[in-house]
Design a protein around this motif. Structure first.
Motif, mmCIF file in Angstrom:
data_model
loop_
_atom_site.group_PDB
_atom_site.id
_atom_site.type_symbol
_atom_site.label_atom_id
_atom_site.label_comp_id
_atom_site.label_asym_id
_atom_site.label_seq_id
_atom_site.Cartn_x
_atom_site.Cartn_y
_atom_site.Cartn_z
ATOM 1 N N ALA A 126 0.837 -1.200 0.000
ATOM 2 C CA ALA A 126 0.000 0.000 0.000
ATOM 3 C C ALA A 126 0.875 1.254 0.000
ATOM 4 O O ALA A 126 1.809 1.375 0.791
ATOM 5 N N GLY A 127 0.573 2.161 -0.912
ATOM 6 C CA GLY A 127 1.329 3.403 -0.994
ATOM 7 C C GLY A 127 2.506 3.354 -1.936
ATOM 8 O O GLY A 127 3.159 4.375 -2.159
ATOM 9 N N TYR A 128 2.795 2.179 -2.502
ATOM 10 C CA TYR A 128 3.941 2.030 -3.403
ATOM 11 C C TYR A 128 3.478 1.764 -4.831
ATOM 12 O O TYR A 128 2.535 1.005 -5.056
ATOM 13 N N THR A 129 4.191 2.359 -5.773
ATOM 14 C CA THR A 129 3.917 2.145 -7.193
ATOM 15 C C THR A 129 4.843 1.102 -7.793
ATOM 16 O O THR A 129 4.508 0.453 -8.776
ATOM 17 N N SER A 130 6.023 0.951 -7.203
ATOM 18 C CA SER A 130 7.013 0.012 -7.724
ATOM 19 C C SER A 130 7.740 -0.654 -6.562
ATOM 20 O O SER A 130 7.640 -0.227 -5.399
ATOM 21 N N GLN A 131 8.470 -1.722 -6.881
ATOM 22 C CA GLN A 131 9.204 -2.485 -5.870
ATOM 23 C C GLN A 131 10.473 -3.038 -6.501
ATOM 24 O O GLN A 131 10.450 -3.560 -7.618
ATOM 25 N N VAL A 132 11.583 -2.911 -5.783
ATOM 26 C CA VAL A 132 12.840 -3.559 -6.172
ATOM 27 C C VAL A 132 13.527 -4.046 -4.900
ATOM 28 O O VAL A 132 13.186 -3.637 -3.800
ATOM 29 N N ASP A 133 14.502 -4.914 -5.041
ATOM 30 C CA ASP A 133 15.338 -5.379 -3.930
ATOM 31 C C ASP A 133 14.575 -6.362 -3.048
ATOM 32 O O ASP A 133 13.365 -6.510 -3.139
ATOM 33 N N TRP A 134 15.330 -7.066 -2.203
ATOM 34 C CA TRP A 134 14.712 -7.857 -1.151
ATOM 35 C C TRP A 134 14.077 -6.923 -0.118
ATOM 36 O O TRP A 134 14.510 -5.780 0.022
ATOM 37 N N PRO A 135 13.031 -7.332 0.588
ATOM 38 C CA PRO A 135 12.410 -8.659 0.579
ATOM 39 C C PRO A 135 11.419 -8.892 -0.556
ATOM 40 O O PRO A 135 11.037 -10.019 -0.812
ATOM 41 N N GLY A 136 11.002 -7.813 -1.251
ATOM 42 C CA GLY A 136 10.037 -7.993 -2.330
ATOM 43 C C GLY A 136 10.519 -8.929 -3.416
ATOM 44 O O GLY A 136 9.740 -9.693 -4.000
ATOM 45 N N ALA A 137 11.827 -8.887 -3.693
ATOM 46 C CA ALA A 137 12.373 -9.744 -4.744
ATOM 47 C C ALA A 137 12.295 -11.221 -4.392
ATOM 48 O O ALA A 137 12.412 -12.072 -5.284
ATOM 49 N N ALA A 138 12.095 -11.539 -3.117
ATOM 50 C CA ALA A 138 11.975 -12.936 -2.717
ATOM 51 C C ALA A 138 10.595 -13.513 -3.004
ATOM 52 O O ALA A 138 10.408 -14.730 -2.923
ATOM 53 N N VAL A 139 9.641 -12.639 -3.330
ATOM 54 C CA VAL A 139 8.255 -13.101 -3.529
ATOM 55 C C VAL A 139 7.732 -12.711 -4.913
ATOM 56 O O VAL A 139 6.523 -12.605 -5.109
ATOM 57 N N TRP A 140 8.627 -12.563 -5.865
ATOM 58 C CA TRP A 140 8.171 -12.113 -7.183
ATOM 59 C C TRP A 140 7.208 -13.110 -7.833
ATOM 60 O O TRP A 140 6.331 -12.698 -8.608
ATOM 61 N N GLN A 141 7.339 -14.386 -7.550
ATOM 62 C CA GLN A 141 6.412 -15.344 -8.156
ATOM 63 C C GLN A 141 4.984 -15.126 -7.651
ATOM 64 O O GLN A 141 4.021 -15.320 -8.395
ATOM 65 N N GLN A 142 4.845 -14.705 -6.397
ATOM 66 C CA GLN A 142 3.524 -14.399 -5.857
ATOM 67 C C GLN A 142 3.018 -13.043 -6.342
ATOM 68 O O GLN A 142 1.852 -12.896 -6.716
ATOM 69 N N THR A 143 3.891 -12.034 -6.331
ATOM 70 C CA THR A 143 3.426 -10.686 -6.673
ATOM 71 C C THR A 143 3.130 -10.533 -8.158
ATOM 72 O O THR A 143 2.251 -9.760 -8.540
ATOM 73 N N THR A 144 3.816 -11.272 -9.004
ATOM 74 C CA THR A 144 3.507 -11.172 -10.434
ATOM 75 C C THR A 144 2.132 -11.752 -10.748
ATOM 76 O O THR A 144 1.516 -11.383 -11.754
ATOM 77 N N LYS A 145 1.649 -12.633 -9.885
ATOM 78 C CA LYS A 145 0.279 -13.134 -10.025
ATOM 79 C C LYS A 145 -0.718 -12.184 -9.372
ATOM 80 O O LYS A 145 -1.815 -11.974 -9.891
ATOM 81 N N ALA A 146 -0.331 -11.612 -8.241
ATOM 82 C CA ALA A 146 -1.229 -10.698 -7.533
ATOM 83 C C ALA A 146 -1.427 -9.390 -8.290
ATOM 84 O O ALA A 146 -2.493 -8.759 -8.177
ATOM 85 N N PHE A 147 -0.414 -8.980 -9.054
ATOM 86 C CA PHE A 147 -0.471 -7.748 -9.840
ATOM 87 C C PHE A 147 -0.208 -8.098 -11.309
ATOM 88 O O PHE A 147 0.882 -7.844 -11.838
#
Length: 210
Positions: free
Chosen positions: A62-83
């Motif tokens: 919430a409040g973010y338009t983009s994401q890079v780096d860990w910890p987000g990079a550890a869940v890219w398989q989930q977030t690419t489906k969620a978004f």
């Protein structure tokens, strides 16, 4: 607000420079490990994720338009489906260069964190990260061959699972042009951001342990 850009590259692949670049291009705020360190409320989200409990990804970012780096990079398989409409930027650098940088910063930090004088929130954050994505990603983050094998596997998984028209394999040394072309935005009339050398990394924690 929802994520428009997902970063799937490991830390020490130019993620801080990419964060600054995305924010300059209008894709900010950009989520990065610094955001977790600076916002204690983030820890609850990542504690749930580390425990593999269901989460509302819209709330996590919430409040973010983009994401890079860990910890987000550890869940890219989930977030690419969620978004599903988000584009994926996968930062990379040569394996030898990545290992040298990772070994002298992130890996060294996790090796020494228990003996460092860290604020409670920072200590709790990285204890969580070490028991979660660091352990799950690397068989042994201190071993060069093991670490590079994990790095190589993630790079290949991104290529295998993300459609080419949704994906940019990005080397920050290439500067603005490939990034702006991928995002369909004008190239700024400024130098591409350069950030996060070794001394800048350790400045976040007061000093580099000997």
């Amino acid at each position: 607000m929802t994520l428009k850009i997902i970063g799937s590259g490991f830390g020490r692949t130019g993620t801080m420079s990419t964060k600054l670049a995305l924010e300059q291009l209008g894709f900010g705020p950009c989520h990065h490990m610094l955001e977790v360190m600076q916002n204690p409320a983030q820890l609850a989200h990542w504690s749930a994720i580390a425990a593999h409990r269901p989460v509302d990804w819209e709330s996590v970012f919430a409040g973010y338009t983009s994401q890079v780096d860990w910890p987000g990079a550890a869940v890219w398989q989930q977030t690419t489906k969620a978004f599903p409409d988000a584009k994926v930027i996968h930062t990379e650098r040569p394996e030898r260069d990545w290992w040298f940088s990772f070994n002298s910063t992130i890996s060294k930090f996790f090796t020494h964190q228990h003996s460092m004088d860290l604020p409670p929130h920072i200590r709790d954050t990285f204890q969580l990260m070490s028991g979660w994505f660091l352990k799950e990603t690397f068989e042994d983050h201190t071993d060069r061959d093991c670490a590079i094998a994990a790095y190589r596997a993630n790079n290949q998984a991104v290529r295998d699972l993300i459609p080419a028209d949704r994906l940019l394999i990005f080397h920050v040394a290439d500067g603005w042009e490939p990034l702006c072309d991928f995002l369909d935005v004008p190239v700024p009339d400024t130098s591409y951001p350069r950030s996060n050398p070794r001394d800048e990394f350790w400045a976040h924690f007061g000093r580099e342990p000997s």
